[in-house]
Scaffold this active site. Sequence first.
Site: not given
Length: 267
Positions: A9, A11, A96, A98, A168, A174, A214
């Site tokens: 991904n 991003k 996702h 985010e 996730e 991250g 991560s």
Amino acid sequence: MRKFYVIGNLKMNMLSREEAAQYLSVLRREVQGKRYEHVTGAVCPPFLYLSQFDHLPEGIKKGAQNLFPEKSGAYTGEISPVMLKNDGVEYVIIGHSERRQHAGETNEMIREKIVAALKHHLIPIVCIGEMAAERRAEETDRILALQIQTIFAGLSKSQAEKIIVAYEPCWAIGTDVLPTTGELLQVRVMLRKMFTEMFDAQTAERIAVLYGGSVKSSFLAEVSWEAQMDGVLVGHESLFPYELVKMMGLCEEEALRQNEQSSSRIG
Ligand code: 13P
């Protein structure tokens, strides 16, 4: 036969066409001469660069990071599943965390997007996961159950088995903080049980579950096959083609090992 997925991904990264082209040329170089029979790789660049991602090396598919659940029309700023399909996209990340956080996506919206993706023969990679506060409150199981029940509601077995789920946990994205193999295994077992109850055991086996958050090649084993995961969804490290290709190679080796083991058991 054992199979793994390694999905990158990318991003909102790569700030120009030149950067995207550079990424691709390094990816091509890294993959050269390698063969993957038990691993499906995919890279999901920003929409703007999708057309540059044609002619990816064999074994690496083109993915997108989102879609809008309508074919066409007055939806300013959105991208339809048909556009993606016509552009050669095969995989699409949906829901996702985010997007849940910054674009207000709900489980219901995510479900609609999955249905739209399946209708247009795109393979959805749907993200689920709890937030840090939910984990602290020991609500992980309840949150995951709610996400799965809403997202998979009303789907047929044949629709469900095409979906790839990516677990996730938001607190692991991250942060370099990872769940233990034991924690991941618990999630894997719980998901298998839920899918068996919602559909049946065979369908539950067919729904691939990936881990994301991560991920690095140095501890791929712990977060994928040792936790019975079917591969990984990789963020930051996928910006380095060398790392992505290394993970594909490790998965290929592991799949071969497992397949040999199971054929010698049968033999
Ligand atoms: P990182 O690998 O950068 O933690 O991101 C994970 C992720 O969100 C993949 O979708």
